[in-house]
Structure formats: structure tokens, C-alpha cells
Motif scaffolding. Sequence first.
Motif, short mmCIF file in Angstrom:
data_model
loop_
_atom_site.label_atom_id
_atom_site.label_comp_id
_atom_site.label_asym_id
_atom_site.label_seq_id
_atom_site.Cartn_x
_atom_site.Cartn_y
_atom_site.Cartn_z
N CYS A 35 71.63 -53.99 6.41
CA CYS A 35 71.88 -53.78 7.83
C CYS A 35 71.82 -52.29 8.18
O CYS A 35 71.26 -51.92 9.22
CB CYS A 35 73.25 -54.36 8.21
SG CYS A 35 73.65 -54.24 9.97
N TYR A 38 68.29 -51.23 8.31
CA TYR A 38 67.63 -51.74 9.51
C TYR A 38 67.98 -50.90 10.73
O TYR A 38 67.11 -50.57 11.55
CB TYR A 38 68.04 -53.20 9.73
CG TYR A 38 67.43 -53.85 10.94
CD1 TYR A 38 66.05 -53.84 11.15
CD2 TYR A 38 68.23 -54.49 11.89
CE1 TYR A 38 65.48 -54.43 12.27
CE2 TYR A 38 67.67 -55.09 13.01
CZ TYR A 38 66.30 -55.06 13.19
OH TYR A 38 65.74 -55.66 14.30
N LEU A 42 65.38 -48.83 12.99
CA LEU A 42 65.27 -48.99 14.44
C LEU A 42 65.38 -47.65 15.15
O LEU A 42 64.52 -47.28 15.96
CB LEU A 42 66.35 -49.95 14.95
CG LEU A 42 66.18 -51.44 14.70
CD1 LEU A 42 67.35 -52.21 15.27
CD2 LEU A 42 64.87 -51.95 15.30
N LEU A 74 58.70 -51.31 13.22
CA LEU A 74 59.70 -51.98 14.06
C LEU A 74 59.47 -53.49 14.09
O LEU A 74 60.40 -54.28 13.92
CB LEU A 74 59.64 -51.42 15.49
CG LEU A 74 60.27 -50.05 15.73
CD1 LEU A 74 59.97 -49.57 17.15
CD2 LEU A 74 61.77 -50.09 15.50
N VAL A 75 58.22 -53.90 14.28
CA VAL A 75 57.91 -55.33 14.35
C VAL A 75 58.12 -55.98 12.98
O VAL A 75 58.70 -57.07 12.88
CB VAL A 75 56.45 -55.55 14.82
CG1 VAL A 75 56.10 -57.03 14.80
CG2 VAL A 75 56.25 -54.97 16.21
N SER A 77 60.07 -55.10 10.34
CA SER A 77 61.47 -55.24 9.94
C SER A 77 62.21 -56.23 10.83
O SER A 77 63.04 -57.01 10.35
CB SER A 77 62.17 -53.88 9.97
OG SER A 77 62.06 -53.27 11.24
N THR A 78 61.90 -56.25 12.13
CA THR A 78 62.59 -57.16 13.05
C THR A 78 62.16 -58.60 12.85
O THR A 78 62.91 -59.53 13.18
CB THR A 78 62.32 -56.72 14.51
OG1 THR A 78 62.77 -55.37 14.68
CG2 THR A 78 63.06 -57.60 15.49
N SER A 79 60.98 -58.82 12.29
CA SER A 79 60.51 -60.18 12.09
C SER A 79 61.29 -60.92 11.01
O SER A 79 61.25 -62.16 10.97
CB SER A 79 59.02 -60.18 11.73
OG SER A 79 58.81 -59.55 10.47
N LEU A 81 64.57 -59.26 9.36
CA LEU A 81 65.94 -58.79 9.11
C LEU A 81 67.02 -59.56 9.86
O LEU A 81 68.04 -59.95 9.26
CB LEU A 81 66.04 -57.30 9.40
CG LEU A 81 66.63 -56.46 8.29
CD1 LEU A 81 68.06 -56.82 7.96
CD2 LEU A 81 65.76 -56.62 7.04
N PRO A 82 66.90 -59.82 11.17
CA PRO A 82 67.98 -60.55 11.86
C PRO A 82 68.26 -61.91 11.24
O PRO A 82 69.43 -62.29 11.07
CB PRO A 82 67.43 -60.68 13.30
CG PRO A 82 66.53 -59.50 13.45
CD PRO A 82 65.88 -59.34 12.12
N GLN A 103 57.13 -66.66 11.68
CA GLN A 103 57.69 -65.56 10.89
C GLN A 103 56.73 -65.17 9.77
O GLN A 103 56.50 -63.99 9.53
CB GLN A 103 59.04 -65.95 10.31
CG GLN A 103 59.73 -64.79 9.60
CD GLN A 103 61.01 -65.20 8.92
OE1 GLN A 103 61.03 -66.11 8.10
NE2 GLN A 103 62.10 -64.50 9.24
#
Length: 315
Positions: A35, A38, A42, A74-75, A77-79, A81-82, A103
Motif C-alpha cells: 500500500c 502504491y 500515485l 499509474l494505469v 499499478s491501479t489495475s 493494487l486496489p 484486469q
Amino acid sequence: MSSVNSTGSSHPPTFFLLGIPGLEKEQFWIAFPFCIMYVIALLGNIILLIVIKTESSLHEPMYLFLAMLAFNDLVLSTSMLPKMLAIFWRGSGEIGFISCLVQLFFVHNFTTVESGVLMAMALDRYFAICHPLRHSSILSMPVVAALGILVLLRGVLMVSPVCFLLRRKAFCQHRVISNSYCEHMAVVKLVCEDTRVNAAYGLFVALMVTGLDLTVIAVSYTMILRAVLKLSASDAQMKAFNTCVSHLFVILTFYVPALFSTLTHRFGHSIPQQVHILVAHLYMLVPPTLNPIIYGVRTKQLRDKIAVLLQKKGI
């Protein structure tokens, strides 16, 4: 595998992402450094994009490619990590079939794009050092934009067949994915049909992309090294080397774990599964986290602009 265990010609409505097999109890604590990474990714990449967009002096090929890299990170890691954090902290491992394919597409497509952007950045360094007088004419704004579009289209065209092939397969009743995100080979293992085409195509894409891009990068830096060694002044040599060190470090942080992850998925059966999955996670997280730090610290022009932006914001 017997067709009795298959869902027929249809796919299961959902899969269940297990996380890191063998480390289920430790996942809650593993999520904290992930986290933090991440959040750094970001903030760092968003700051890079803002600085490059607002500062007209940075509208040069090197910084435009860096902006592409920041957006891609950004794309990428966001694809994943959440969802990964939801699995580690809340045990929310269920994911719809279509969501899993989406994904998978984003992860593999933007991994491919990242490799292409790194290749384009190596070409930029080659022209800047070996042909400085022609650099701006060769890598004009339209050419930089065209390279970015071509790299994105290459990723879409090469990764899309992976999703279409999986969409047409019959899956088994076993729907647990031993990972914390939908990775191609992890999903292929749940198919109850012959998957040799899927595995062969996935390996072809991985080797084709990394083989081509690494060849261009290696040739570019070989030519750069030859040109730098011909310089008589040691100061000029050091300046030329310094412009490439950041990029070379970024290349290593991306390709070393990427190649390890790709090859061990297919050939490294003796490597513990949790080791492979942890390396795959790091290869998805470390470059987006380190890239803005590396370029922000080592690139003076960018470092100065970031400092001015932070001062204006009162940070």
C-alpha cells in the motif's frame, strides 16, 4: 481432464483470487508495504505528469516519453493494487469472469506498453548523444506522438487475442486462481481443454516483445557507449553517462523481474509458488514506485521544476 469436470462450453460466472498461497496468514501485513508503494507511485507519477504538462521547457522527447511512462505506471499499478489490497485486508477474492479478463488485459497490455516506452526512451538517448544536431528533427513532436500510439496499438493487438482465446474456452468447476490478480497463465490453468495454443501464444508475445525491445535497447546503448568513449573530455563523458544512468536503472528494475516471472511460470517448477507470486507483485509495483523517484532525483531540470511546484503549493 474429463469433460465431467467442465462447465461445458460456458465459463464460470466468477473466479476466486486466493492471494499468495502459503502466506495467507501473513497477507494482512504484507499489504502494508504494498500500500505504501502504491501511494508513492500515485503521488510520484501524478507530480511528474503535472510538472511535465505545465512546464513548456519540458516539452521535449525525453520528458514526453517520461510522461508516457508515468501514465502507464499509474494505469498498470491501479489495475491490480486496489483489488489486491481488498484480498489481503478483507478477504474479498471474488471477481467476475469478465472483470477478470479486463484486469488481465490491462495488466498485460500496459506491461507491454511499458516495455515499448523504455525502448523508445533508449532510442531518444541514442539520437540525443550520437546525433545531437539531428535529434530535434528526427524525434519531432509528431514522431514522438506516433511512437506512443504505435506502442499502445502493439500492446492492444498482441494482448487482445489472449482474452479472446480464453473467452472461447470451457472452464473446470475448480475456479480458484492462485494469485492476487488475473494473470494469463494462472487463468489458463483453470481451462478444461487443450491449452497448448494459449500457452504458446502467451510465450510468443512475451519473448517477441522483450526480445525486440531489449535488442533495440542493447544496440542503442552499445552505440552510445562507443560514441561516449570517443569523446576526449572526461567531463563530456561523465555528462553523457549521467543522462543514461537513470534509464538503465529503470530498465533493470523492469526487465529482470519480468523475465524471471515469465520464465518461471513456464519452466521454473522447482521454485516455490509464493516466491514466484511475490516476485510478480514486485515487478508490477517496484517500477511504478521507483521511476518517478529515480528521474526526479537524477534529472536536474526535472528536479528543479518539481521543487518550484512544491514551493508554490507550500509543501
